[in-house]
Enzyme design. Structure first.
Site, short mmCIF file in Angstrom:
data_model
loop_
_atom_site.label_atom_id
_atom_site.label_comp_id
_atom_site.label_asym_id
_atom_site.label_seq_id
_atom_site.Cartn_x
_atom_site.Cartn_y
_atom_site.Cartn_z
N ILE A 12 44.77 24.12 46.52
CA ILE A 12 45.57 24.58 45.38
C ILE A 12 46.35 23.39 44.80
O ILE A 12 46.33 23.14 43.60
CB ILE A 12 46.56 25.71 45.79
CG1 ILE A 12 45.83 26.84 46.52
CG2 ILE A 12 47.32 26.23 44.56
CD1 ILE A 12 44.95 27.72 45.69
N ARG B 66 51.97 19.96 37.72
CA ARG B 66 51.98 21.42 37.55
C ARG B 66 51.71 21.72 36.07
O ARG B 66 52.62 22.01 35.31
CB ARG B 66 53.33 22.02 37.98
CG ARG B 66 53.83 21.60 39.36
CD ARG B 66 53.37 22.49 40.49
NE ARG B 66 53.71 23.88 40.43
CZ ARG B 66 54.70 24.46 41.10
NH1 ARG B 66 55.50 23.75 41.84
NH2 ARG B 66 54.88 25.77 41.03
N ASP C 261 51.46 28.15 50.31
CA ASP C 261 52.88 28.16 50.68
C ASP C 261 53.10 28.29 52.19
O ASP C 261 54.24 28.26 52.65
CB ASP C 261 53.62 29.30 49.94
CG ASP C 261 53.71 29.03 48.45
OD1 ASP C 261 53.53 27.87 48.05
OD2 ASP C 261 53.97 29.98 47.69
N LYS D 78 60.82 36.11 46.99
CA LYS D 78 61.31 35.21 45.92
C LYS D 78 60.32 35.18 44.75
O LYS D 78 60.71 35.31 43.59
CB LYS D 78 61.50 33.80 46.47
CG LYS D 78 61.71 32.74 45.39
CD LYS D 78 61.76 31.34 45.94
CE LYS D 78 60.46 30.67 46.23
NZ LYS D 78 59.80 29.94 45.15
N ASN D 79 59.04 35.00 45.06
CA ASN D 79 58.07 34.79 43.99
C ASN D 79 57.68 36.06 43.25
O ASN D 79 56.95 36.01 42.25
CB ASN D 79 56.83 34.06 44.52
CG ASN D 79 57.15 32.60 44.82
OD1 ASN D 79 58.20 32.10 44.44
ND2 ASN D 79 56.24 31.93 45.52
N ARG E 224 60.78 25.18 38.34
CA ARG E 224 59.59 25.28 37.52
C ARG E 224 59.22 26.73 37.21
O ARG E 224 58.65 27.04 36.18
CB ARG E 224 58.45 24.58 38.25
CG ARG E 224 57.31 24.31 37.33
CD ARG E 224 56.05 23.98 38.04
NE ARG E 224 55.01 23.80 37.03
CZ ARG E 224 54.33 24.80 36.53
NH1 ARG E 224 54.57 26.03 36.89
NH2 ARG E 224 53.39 24.58 35.61
N ARG F 299 66.48 27.06 48.29
CA ARG F 299 65.78 27.61 47.12
C ARG F 299 64.99 28.86 47.48
O ARG F 299 64.72 29.69 46.60
CB ARG F 299 64.80 26.56 46.55
CG ARG F 299 65.51 25.41 45.86
CD ARG F 299 64.49 24.57 45.12
NE ARG F 299 63.59 25.43 44.37
CZ ARG F 299 62.34 25.13 44.05
NH1 ARG F 299 61.85 23.99 44.41
NH2 ARG F 299 61.60 25.98 43.37
N CYS G 42 56.31 17.85 39.48
CA CYS G 42 57.08 18.39 40.59
C CYS G 42 56.62 17.68 41.84
O CYS G 42 55.52 17.11 41.86
CB CYS G 42 56.84 19.88 40.57
SG CYS G 42 56.67 20.72 42.08
N1 EPU Z 1 47.26 25.32 37.20
C1 EPU Z 1 46.57 24.79 36.13
N2 EPU Z 1 46.98 25.17 34.88
C2 EPU Z 1 48.00 26.04 34.66
C3 EPU Z 1 48.67 26.59 35.77
C4 EPU Z 1 48.28 26.21 37.05
O1 EPU Z 1 45.66 24.01 36.29
O2 EPU Z 1 48.30 26.33 33.50
C5 EPU Z 1 46.85 24.94 38.55
C6 EPU Z 1 47.99 24.37 39.40
O3 EPU Z 1 48.18 22.99 39.15
C7 EPU Z 1 47.52 24.67 40.80
C8 EPU Z 1 46.81 26.01 40.63
O4 EPU Z 1 46.48 26.11 39.25
O5 EPU Z 1 46.57 23.71 41.18
C9 EPU Z 1 47.63 27.22 41.03
O6 EPU Z 1 48.92 27.18 40.44
P1 EPU Z 1 49.69 28.48 40.00
O7 EPU Z 1 49.80 28.51 38.52
O8 EPU Z 1 49.09 29.67 40.67
O9 EPU Z 1 51.15 28.18 40.60
P2 EPU Z 1 52.50 28.76 40.01
O10 EPU Z 1 52.24 30.08 39.45
O11 EPU Z 1 53.16 27.75 39.18
C10 EPU Z 1 53.23 30.07 42.16
C11 EPU Z 1 54.35 30.02 43.16
C12 EPU Z 1 54.20 28.79 44.05
C13 EPU Z 1 52.84 28.87 44.75
C14 EPU Z 1 51.72 29.00 43.71
C15 EPU Z 1 50.34 29.18 44.31
C16 EPU Z 1 56.19 31.07 41.98
C17 EPU Z 1 57.53 30.93 41.38
N3 EPU Z 1 55.63 29.95 42.45
O12 EPU Z 1 53.35 28.90 41.36
O13 EPU Z 1 55.22 28.88 45.03
O14 EPU Z 1 52.63 27.74 45.53
O15 EPU Z 1 51.98 30.13 42.85
O16 EPU Z 1 50.29 30.31 45.10
O17 EPU Z 1 55.64 32.15 42.06
C18 EPU Z 1 56.81 28.12 46.60
O18 EPU Z 1 57.26 29.28 46.65
O19 EPU Z 1 57.12 27.23 47.44
C19 EPU Z 1 55.85 27.77 45.54
C20 EPU Z 1 55.60 26.51 45.16
#
Ligand code: EPU
Length: 420
Positions: free
Chosen positions: A329, A121, A307, A22-23, A92, A399, A116
């Site tokens: 995280i 986030r 995850d 998915k991701n 998101r 999802r 969220c």
């Molecule tokens: N963060 C910041 N600033 C940013 C972006 C992120 O501080 O601009 C922080 C976040 O709050 C968090 C950390 O950095 O503490 C990591 O977040 P990340 O940006 O890596 O998360 P994401 O890219 O929004 C993806 C996956 C998530 C998964 C995370 C971490 C997708 C669609 N989502 O989210 O997946 O938990 O990486 O590996 O790829 C799930 O599939 O259930 C899911 C939540």
């Protein structure tokens, strides 16, 4: 609304195939917008987040054919780089359109994703990244407005308080492909899903090196072509079934799974006493004896994935002894704790750590799914609980898990979906 009804006590046995990730699918579908030619993406899981992605692509003006696990996107007709709140609020992950829309149209208007259930986030790293590529970015009336005639290469450090960002890296990587000159992303996310996105971009003609390392280099090109691509297997779905086999004293073979993608989790499970082997590209997971408790800290890849934190906690609930599960995280990602405690677990929260006093059995109860992975943990707990567990709000699971009920039934679980 549907609920899941799980009768505990069945040992899981057999062979299972995991779906596409998915991701990886979400940013790859967004990346199709970088070209004016059609792309065909295979092995896309049939999950609600993908259906939302397809809706967004159509709302942008792309023509999309979605049949089974294949999505064909013809982005030629797209004229509208605006992503409304109605669509962003349901997922998101749709923030990953920011980079591609900006690079292709010179502007993008994407609704601010907001919070969220798993905690705040923020998107400051996304914004920092595209700003350093020369875009002008402001937030107005709940929207991120980004503008740049032509993005230009730069060196950008994408680390935040919690380490690298998966979708932040994806956004900057996608935007940089059509920028002028060379971009270096330092502290880039190393997750296999980012590598998969990078490989798709390379198939489109992008010039990228360093994928899978914390320093990714991109040499911008004038245009990208369409491409045909197959998404990698979903390591989080796979990890969920690995844990299901361990919990039910099972013997499950997961087809086409490279265990290296799950290195940190496999290491912890082996420490606990689970027998995990790899042969001819398949992984076999057996549990033959009482397990030992292990402590886990979630970290960016190749660390233990956030995850799979909830699912690992469900396992530790039935391993006698104390284990500590620390979330680095998303410090608030513990929605499953109160529900697991309703099923007879003994978990105490202490800041961003959960202290689990494991015991031999769990007892079935009506529980509520809250986020995707928390819901998966409740299903796992239901598989071993005494009696029948009812899990409501099953749309959370829809999802991200393709045919969860069918796959578990094939392994011998007594699980069904019912109207509430
Ligand atoms: N963060 C910041 N600033 C940013 C972006 C992120 O501080 O601009 C922080 C976040 O709050 C968090 C950390 O950095 O503490 C990591 O977040 P990340 O940006 O890596 O998360 P994401 O890219 O929004 C993806 C996956 C998530 C998964 C995370 C971490 C997708 C669609 N989502 O989210 O997946 O938990 O990486 O590996 O790829 C799930 O599939 O259930 C899911 C939540």
């Amino acid at each position: 609304m549907d609920k899941l009804v799980v009768e505990g006590g069945r040992r899981l046995e057999g062979v299972i195939e995991v779906s596409g990730a998915k991701n990886a699918s979400l940013p790859i579908l967004a990346a199709t917008m970088l070209s004016k030619e059609s792309s065909v993406i295979h092995n896309v899981p049939q999950v609600a987040d993908v259906f939302t992605m397809v809706k967004i692509l159509k709302s942008l003006g792309a023509r999309v054919e979605h049949k089974g696990n294949t999505v064909e996107v013809d982005p030629r007709g797209a004229v509208n780089p605006v992503l409304p709140y109605k669509l962003v609020s349901t997922m998101r992950g749709s923030i990953c359109f920011l980079g591609p829309l900006l690079a292709r149209f010179g502007e993008a208007k994407v609704s601010f994703p907001g919070g969220c259930v798993i905690g705040p986030r923020p998107i400051d790293l996304h914004v920092k990244g595209i700003r350093s590529l020369g875009a002008e970015v402001k937030v107005e009336h709940g929207y991120i407005l980004a503008k740049a005639k032509r993005l230009r290469g730069t060196r950008v450090y994408l680390g935040g308080a919690f380490g690298s960002s998966v979708l932040g890296t994806a956004n900057v990587l996608m935007a940089a492909c059509l920028g002028q000159g060379k971009t270096v992303i330092d502290n880039a996310a190393c997750e296999p899903e980012v590598v998969d996105l990078g490989n798709f971009l390379k198939a489109m003609g992008a010039r990228i090196s360093g994928l899978g390392s914390p320093s990714i280099e991109v040499e911008g090109v004038e245009r990208l072509n369409g491409a045909t691509y197959k998404i990698i297997p979903d390591r989080i779905e796979a990890g969920t079934y690995v844990i299901a086999s361990a919990m039910t004293k099972g013997d499950v073979t997961i087809k086409n799974l490279d265990l290296n993608m799950l290195g940190a989790m496999v290491d912890k499970l082996k420490d606990a006493g689970v027998v995990i082997t790899q042969k001819n590209g398949h992984a076999r997971v057996r549990r033959q004896r009482v397990l030992r408790p292990v402590s886990v800290t979630t970290l960016p890849y190749p660390g233990f994935p956030t995850d799979l934190q909830a699912q690992m906690m469900a396992l530790m609930c039935i391993v006698p002894g104390i284990s500590v599960i620390t979330e680095k995280i998303y410090p608030d990602r513990f929605l499953h704790v109160s529900e697991l405690n309703r099923m007879g677990s003994n978990i105490m929260l202490e800041g961003n750590s959960a202290i689990v006093s494991g015991q031999k059995r769990l007892s079935a109860a009506p529980v509520m799914a809250s986020d995707l992975r928390a819901s998966a943990a409740l299903v796992l707990a239901g598989l071993v609980a005494d009696g029948t567990t009812e899990i409501s709000r099953v749309y959370h699971l829809d999802r991200g898990y393709e045919d969860l009920v069918g796959k578990l039934q094939n392994l011998g679980a007594r699980i069904k979906r019912e109207k509430e």
